[in-house]
Write a protein that holds these residues in place. Sequence first.
Motif, PDB file in Angstrom:
ATOM      1  N   MET A  71      -2.471   4.035 -11.791  1.00 25.03           N
ATOM      2  CA  MET A  71      -2.712   3.373 -12.966  1.00 25.03           C
ATOM      3  C   MET A  71      -4.194   3.055 -13.338  1.00 25.03           C
ATOM      4  N   ALA A  72      -4.886   3.053 -12.270  1.00 26.73           N
ATOM      5  CA  ALA A  72      -6.375   2.427 -12.038  1.00 26.73           C
ATOM      6  C   ALA A  72      -7.178   3.244 -13.064  1.00 26.73           C
ATOM      7  N   CYS A  73      -8.466   2.901 -13.547  1.00 25.09           N
ATOM      8  CA  CYS A  73      -9.178   3.610 -14.508  1.00 25.09           C
ATOM      9  C   CYS A  73     -10.519   3.535 -13.781  1.00 25.09           C
ATOM     10  N   VAL A  74     -10.555   3.511 -12.370  1.00 26.22           N
ATOM     11  CA  VAL A  74     -11.615   3.547 -11.659  1.00 26.22           C
ATOM     12  C   VAL A  74     -11.626   4.585 -10.333  1.00 26.22           C
ATOM     13  N   ASP A  75     -12.516   4.906  -9.676  1.00 26.74           N
ATOM     14  CA  ASP A  75     -12.272   5.909  -8.334  1.00 26.74           C
ATOM     15  C   ASP A  75     -11.638   4.887  -7.463  1.00 26.74           C
ATOM     16  N   THR A  76     -10.461   5.391  -6.947  1.00 25.80           N
ATOM     17  CA  THR A  76      -9.899   4.696  -5.909  1.00 25.80           C
ATOM     18  C   THR A  76      -9.941   5.457  -4.590  1.00 25.80           C
ATOM     19  N   MET A  77     -10.986   6.133  -4.246  1.00 30.09           N
ATOM     20  CA  MET A  77     -10.817   7.139  -3.012  1.00 30.09           C
ATOM     21  C   MET A  77     -11.071   5.962  -1.968  1.00 30.09           C
ATOM     22  N   SER A  78     -11.832   4.939  -1.964  1.00 29.98           N
ATOM     23  CA  SER A  78     -12.060   4.062  -0.840  1.00 29.98           C
ATOM     24  C   SER A  78     -10.837   3.265  -0.614  1.00 29.98           C
ATOM     25  N   LEU A  79     -10.189   2.909  -1.515  1.00 27.12           N
ATOM     26  CA  LEU A  79      -8.767   2.251  -1.378  1.00 27.12           C
ATOM     27  C   LEU A  79      -7.874   3.226  -0.617  1.00 27.12           C
ATOM     28  N   GLU A  80      -7.898   4.241  -1.122  1.00 36.14           N
ATOM     29  CA  GLU A  80      -6.789   5.063  -0.560  1.00 36.14           C
ATOM     30  C   GLU A  80      -7.281   5.518   0.941  1.00 36.14           C
ATOM     31  N   ALA A  81      -8.504   5.527   1.306  1.00 38.63           N
ATOM     32  CA  ALA A  81      -8.956   5.881   2.483  1.00 38.63           C
ATOM     33  C   ALA A  81      -8.399   4.733   3.438  1.00 38.63           C
ATOM     34  N   LEU A  82      -8.618   3.401   2.802  1.00 40.25           N
ATOM     35  CA  LEU A  82      -8.107   2.356   3.567  1.00 40.25           C
ATOM     36  C   LEU A  82      -6.840   2.324   3.837  1.00 40.25           C
ATOM     37  N   ALA A  83      -5.927   2.608   2.768  1.00 38.80           N
ATOM     38  CA  ALA A  83      -4.373   2.991   2.799  1.00 38.80           C
ATOM     39  C   ALA A  83      -4.093   3.676   3.949  1.00 38.80           C
ATOM     40  N   PHE A  84      -4.972   4.940   4.014  1.00 42.63           N
ATOM     41  CA  PHE A  84      -4.483   5.860   5.242  1.00 42.63           C
ATOM     42  C   PHE A  84      -4.622   5.492   6.357  1.00 42.63           C
ATOM     43  N   ALA A  85      -5.792   4.584   6.557  1.00 40.22           N
ATOM     44  CA  ALA A  85      -6.300   4.233   8.056  1.00 40.22           C
ATOM     45  C   ALA A  85      -5.147   3.206   8.324  1.00 40.22           C
ATOM     46  N   LEU A  86      -4.844   2.467   7.562  1.00 37.42           N
ATOM     47  CA  LEU A  86      -3.649   1.112   7.831  1.00 37.42           C
ATOM     48  C   LEU A  86      -2.350   2.041   8.128  1.00 37.42           C
ATOM     49  N   ALA A  87      -2.158   3.269   7.139  1.00 42.35           N
ATOM     50  CA  ALA A  87      -0.616   3.710   7.465  1.00 42.35           C
ATOM     51  C   ALA A  87      -0.787   4.493   8.864  1.00 42.35           C
ATOM     52  N   ILE A  88      -1.794   4.887   9.489  1.00 46.88           N
ATOM     53  CA  ILE A  88      -1.818   5.481  10.589  1.00 46.88           C
ATOM     54  C   ILE A  88      -1.424   4.489  11.729  1.00 46.88           C
ATOM     55  N   PHE A  89      -1.914   3.184  11.386  1.00 49.54           N
ATOM     56  CA  PHE A  89      -1.816   2.160  12.325  1.00 49.54           C
ATOM     57  C   PHE A  89      -0.117   1.558  12.248  1.00 49.54           C
ATOM     58  N   ILE A  90       0.139   1.610  11.139  1.00 49.63           N
ATOM     59  CA  ILE A  90       1.532   0.896  10.894  1.00 49.63           C
ATOM     60  C   ILE A  90       2.762   2.025  10.765  1.00 49.63           C
ATOM     61  N   ILE A  91       2.459   3.259  10.572  1.00 45.61           N
ATOM     62  CA  ILE A  91       3.339   4.144  10.059  1.00 45.61           C
ATOM     63  C   ILE A  91       3.224   5.242  11.542  1.00 45.61           C
ATOM     64  N   LEU A  92       2.335   5.785  11.690  1.00 45.85           N
ATOM     65  CA  LEU A  92       2.268   6.950  12.497  1.00 45.85           C
ATOM     66  C   LEU A  92       1.950   6.390  14.055  1.00 45.85           C
ATOM     67  N   THR A  93       1.531   5.475  14.230  1.00 45.91           N
ATOM     68  CA  THR A  93       1.391   4.883  15.778  1.00 45.91           C
ATOM     69  C   THR A  93       2.842   4.590  16.092  1.00 45.91           C
ATOM     70  N   PRO A  94       3.691   3.803  15.189  1.00 44.13           N
ATOM     71  CA  PRO A  94       5.022   3.448  15.963  1.00 44.13           C
ATOM     72  C   PRO A  94       5.970   4.850  15.780  1.00 44.13           C
ATOM     73  N   LEU A  95       5.599   5.746  15.045  1.00 44.23           N
ATOM     74  CA  LEU A  95       6.508   6.928  15.087  1.00 44.23           C
ATOM     75  C   LEU A  95       5.920   7.748  16.361  1.00 44.23           C
ATOM     76  N   ILE A  96       4.891   7.834  16.887  1.00 44.43           N
ATOM     77  CA  ILE A  96       4.222   8.206  18.233  1.00 44.43           C
ATOM     78  C   ILE A  96       4.895   7.714  19.154  1.00 44.43           C
ATOM     79  N   LEU A  97       5.126   6.450  19.180  1.00 46.15           N
ATOM     80  CA  LEU A  97       5.641   5.536  20.218  1.00 46.15           C
ATOM     81  C   LEU A  97       7.158   5.828  20.373  1.00 46.15           C
ATOM     82  N   ILE A  98       7.761   6.033  19.245  1.00 53.62           N
ATOM     83  CA  ILE A  98       9.246   6.460  19.209  1.00 53.62           C
ATOM     84  C   ILE A  98       9.348   7.787  19.758  1.00 53.62           C
ATOM     85  N   LEU A  99       8.507   8.807  19.543  1.00 54.70           N
ATOM     86  CA  LEU A  99       8.559  10.049  19.946  1.00 54.70           C
ATOM     87  C   LEU A  99       8.419  10.222  21.604  1.00 54.70           C
TER      88      LEU A  99
END
Length: 312
Positions: A187-215
Amino acid sequence: MENHNTSSFEGFILVGFSDHPHLELILFVVILTFYGLTLLGNMTIILLSALDSRLHTPMYFFLANLSFLDLCFTMGTIPQMLYNLWGSDKTISYLGCAIQLYFVLALGGVECVLLAVMAYDRYAAICRPLHYTVIMHPRLCGQLASVAWLSGFGNSLIMAPQTLMLPRCGHRRVNHFLCEMPALIGMACVDTMSLEALAFALAIFIILTPLILILISYGYIARAVFRIKSATGRKKAFNTCSSHLIVVSLFYGTIIYMYLQPANTYSQHQGKFLTLFYTIVTPSVNPLIYTLRNKDVKEAMKKVLGKGGTEV
């Protein structure tokens, strides 16, 4: 500049499935049914874990945590969803949206880490059976559960305010049935690339890292299972892990699609139905999966239900 903040006072409109009004009544009945199953199933798991001494083990401690998490998640999302589906009012207050976003992000993060903790517990049970009670002592179990809860809520404490503070130039219509991060960023009317980059970085920590540990955990488990000579022993080890593997597959299959793709490729219709899946289906089937495939839970249920008639 004033238009950027109008949503703070007027709240948001959750579009949901209003573009398909013929589906709303059907979805209301389906969601209400799954909500009842979720409450019943997860409360049953929590009560059984508390009442039956045979379930006072690390595995059921973490399972009770998962059930409590699912209860919190559904109670924070489904009542608002049912309200919006039932009538013409599709609004949610700014505060209500902020609270919903915070808890959706937080509890999703908690589940990622908690599933990794449960995988480690299964690794210890199968790969280190003689040392299991020493490794998974109550203090460690409490610490691991605390890490899961703190990680999820810490992640949300970073992302939820950043998402809510995005300028929206007066836009109030959220093309979703709940306040979820990808829809609000869209919905944002500004460039959200920096926020998306932050979200992706945190997702690696909170989503992908646990998944790797599970595997990794299941890699060691698979190697240990293949070394078991008896078919009965292999079957028992497989049954111990199969429920957790099914839950991991259901959860990660949807969550990775939702949060590990750029917002400009986010399909609103696919996003809605996938969110619907992990919001109402996954929390309701988790207790069913663990109950149907777990002898201890079945026995505990029989004991509790038949207690009055079998004991003097």
